[in-house]
Design a protein around this motif. Structure first.
Motif, PDB file in Angstrom:
ATOM      1  N   TYR A   9      18.612 -46.225  21.294  1.00  0.00           N
ATOM      2  CA  TYR A   9      17.449 -45.183  21.284  1.00  0.00           C
ATOM      3  C   TYR A   9      16.508 -46.195  22.331  1.00  0.00           C
ATOM      4  O   TYR A   9      15.398 -45.651  22.601  1.00  0.00           O
ATOM      5  CB  TYR A   9      16.763 -45.226  19.871  1.00  0.00           C
ATOM      6  N   GLU A  35      18.277 -37.722  22.003  1.00  0.00           N
ATOM      7  CA  GLU A  35      17.610 -36.559  23.238  1.00  0.00           C
ATOM      8  C   GLU A  35      16.741 -35.777  22.271  1.00  0.00           C
ATOM      9  O   GLU A  35      16.993 -35.397  21.074  1.00  0.00           O
ATOM     10  CB  GLU A  35      18.978 -35.905  23.692  1.00  0.00           C
ATOM     11  N   PHE A  87      16.090 -44.206  25.328  1.00  0.00           N
ATOM     12  CA  PHE A  87      15.431 -42.879  25.236  1.00  0.00           C
ATOM     13  C   PHE A  87      13.785 -43.019  24.998  1.00  0.00           C
ATOM     14  O   PHE A  87      13.151 -42.391  25.320  1.00  0.00           O
ATOM     15  CB  PHE A  87      15.948 -42.215  23.769  1.00  0.00           C
TER      16      PHE A  87
END
Length: 502
Positions: free
Chosen positions: A90, A339, A93
């Protein structure tokens, strides 16, 4: 990896050597094979799984030796291992979203980090965390033998895509001596073959059409969005359930019992039932280790106290359920992928489940007023179809790859429904021939038939009671079906399992 010739050769050699291993040495042999299997993917992956296994093993032992520091030990170990998972999956992200904000502020973007993402890290991390919390809660004693614990974490059939096993269940057969049992070996091989049939004959074949439909969203709008949704429902079930069949079958050949992860999910009558039947180990993991702890956590207790004081007792009870449910489904979404489409997918699942709970008094009154209707086959069929379509609509986030494109295609499905008909010529332009569609139809009918037959017991047990010739004719036909109709060779690319990405 599970659909390569190298893997099949690896299994054949492993099966032979496993039953020749000396008494007490089978689990050691499995451990060596599991580490070799993982290293074959990328030797660097071993560093991650060894760190996770060693730190969780050590923390579990310390929990029993230092009862006064249990909470601190547990929190440090959780922070370390969930932190590793979060960092590799992550970080980029988070940077992507931070760069979006920096762009609007006129600042230069930050560089992304090129992390190694080990295969199956979400699965083995969750399995290790579940073990640690079970020891912390006193469910069972910590394993004192580190190599045995390492085998529990690294057992190779479930590294790819689960299921997420519990130590108290898997350990019952994982370390035991297993003598050669032809019936269990045959059942395992049959389960493996059925998994390959789902994956190679159905999932990878229909995946060609799914890819073609989703690659041209403007061209394939209206009814074709609905077709894409139906095709993907078949693909993801055959792909994921096929992979789990291979996992369970491989384990059974070794005499090891791995729990089922699917129980006819497309026969569910509501979304809650669907999630009790689909990826069962993931759902129960989030329920036991996120939902219940969240509901009794200090922040949620504070919210409950506030709601009880200002809004009443019922509102206080519901607030805990609402918060815990949305935390679970946010976590489930982000677990599936770093996402926003997965986050939105998860939150929508949570919202629909909560809305269904709130409507339960209305459903109950409807059932009381129309009991005969609610018991009818037509009404139950309506509920099954409704749930299937609902899960299919939610899967559009996976099909189209972004939140914006998903909503655009969803509305185009209704707005442009009557503009184009679904024709045979258009379907043949998706990369599949008429023969491919015939094979798919036969495969889906076989899936449906087996699912219906399973309602009254194990299909393999039923077939084993049949005459010898009939029994082996069934699986010889299945084997030939995989060989002749599997989607590999010229014009096809054998795809890895969809859940590998998670």
């Amino acid at each position: 990896m599970l659909i390569s010739y190298q893997f099949i050769a690896f299994l054949l050699v492993l099966f032979a050597l496993y039953y020749l291993a000396p008494r007490g040495g089978q689990w050691i042999f499995l451990l060596a094979a599991s580490l070799l299997f993982y290293a074959a993917m990328d030797a660097r992956y071993l560093i991650f799984i060894l760190v996770t296994s060693f730190t969780v093993y050590g923390a579990a032992r310390l929990l029993e030796r230092h009862p006064g520091k249990r909470k601190c030990i547990m929190r440090i170990c959780l922070f370390l291992n969930i932190g590793i998972l979060a960092a590799v999956k992550y970080t980029n992200f988070a940077l992507q979203n931070l760069n979006y904000a920096r762009e609007h502020m006129g600042k230069a973007p930050l560089d992304f980090v090129d992390f190694i993402v080990p295969m199956g890290i979400s699965f083995y991390t969750f399995q290790a965390v579940g073990y640690l919390l079970d020891v912390y809660w006193g469910k069972y004693e910590a394993q004192k033998n580190y190599p045995r614990f390492l085998l529990f974490i690294s057992f190779f059939p479930q590294l790819i895509q689960g299921p997420i096993s519990r130590y108290d269940h898997l350990s019952q057969t994982l370390y035991a001596r297993h003598d050669f049992d032809w019936k269990q070996i045959r059942f395992g091989l049959e389960r493996i073959l059925w998994g390959y049939f789902k994956k190679l004959v159905i999932a990878d074949r229909i995946g060609v059409a799914v890819a073609a439909l989703s690659a041209s969203p403007k061209h394939y709008a209206g009814k074709y969005v609905f077709v894409d949704m139906l095709f993907y429902a078949v693909q993801i079930y055959a792909d994921f359930a096929g992979g789990i069949d291979i996992t369970i079958g491989v384990a059974q050949v070794f005499g090891i019992h791995v729990k089922e992860n699917f129980v006819r999910p497309y026969f569910s009558k509501n979304l809650a039932e669907y999630w009790r039947r689909w990826h069962i180990s993931m759902g129960t993991w989030f329920k036991d280790y996120v939902f219940f702890p969240c509901g009794i956590s200090r922040p949620v207790r504070s919210v409950r106290s506030f709601c009880k004081k200002h809004l009443g007792r019922k509102a206080a009870q519901r607030s805990a359920v609402y918060i815990s449910t949305m935390v679970v489904w946010f976590s489930t979404g982000i677990w599936h992928g770093a996402e926003w489409r997965f986050v939105i997918w998860g939150l929508l699942n949570g919202i629909i489940l909560l809305a269904s709970q709130e409507c339960e008094p209305l459903y109950r009154r409807f059932r009381e007023k129309f009991p005969r209707l609610c018991r009818s086959v037509c009404y139950r069929g309506f509920m099954v179809i409704r749930t299937f379509l609902l899960t299919g609509f939610l899967n559009l986030f996976d099909i189209y790859g972004s939140v914006r494109r998903t909503f655009r295609q969803f509305f185009r499905m209704f707005a442009q429904w009557g503009e184009r008909a679904v024709t045979g010529k258009e379907l043949l332009d998706l990369g599949l021939s008429a023969g491919d569609y015939a094979v798919l139809a036969a495969g889906v009918i076989a899936l449906f038939g087996v699912s219906m037959w399973e309602r009254s017991g194990s299909v393999r047990e039923k077939i084993s009671d049949k005459p010898y010739i009939l029994r082996y004719a069934v699986f010889a036909g299945l084997f030939l079906g995989v060989i002749l109709f599997g989607t590999y060779g010229q014009g096809y690319d054998v795809q890895q399992f969809i859940y590998n990405q998670f």
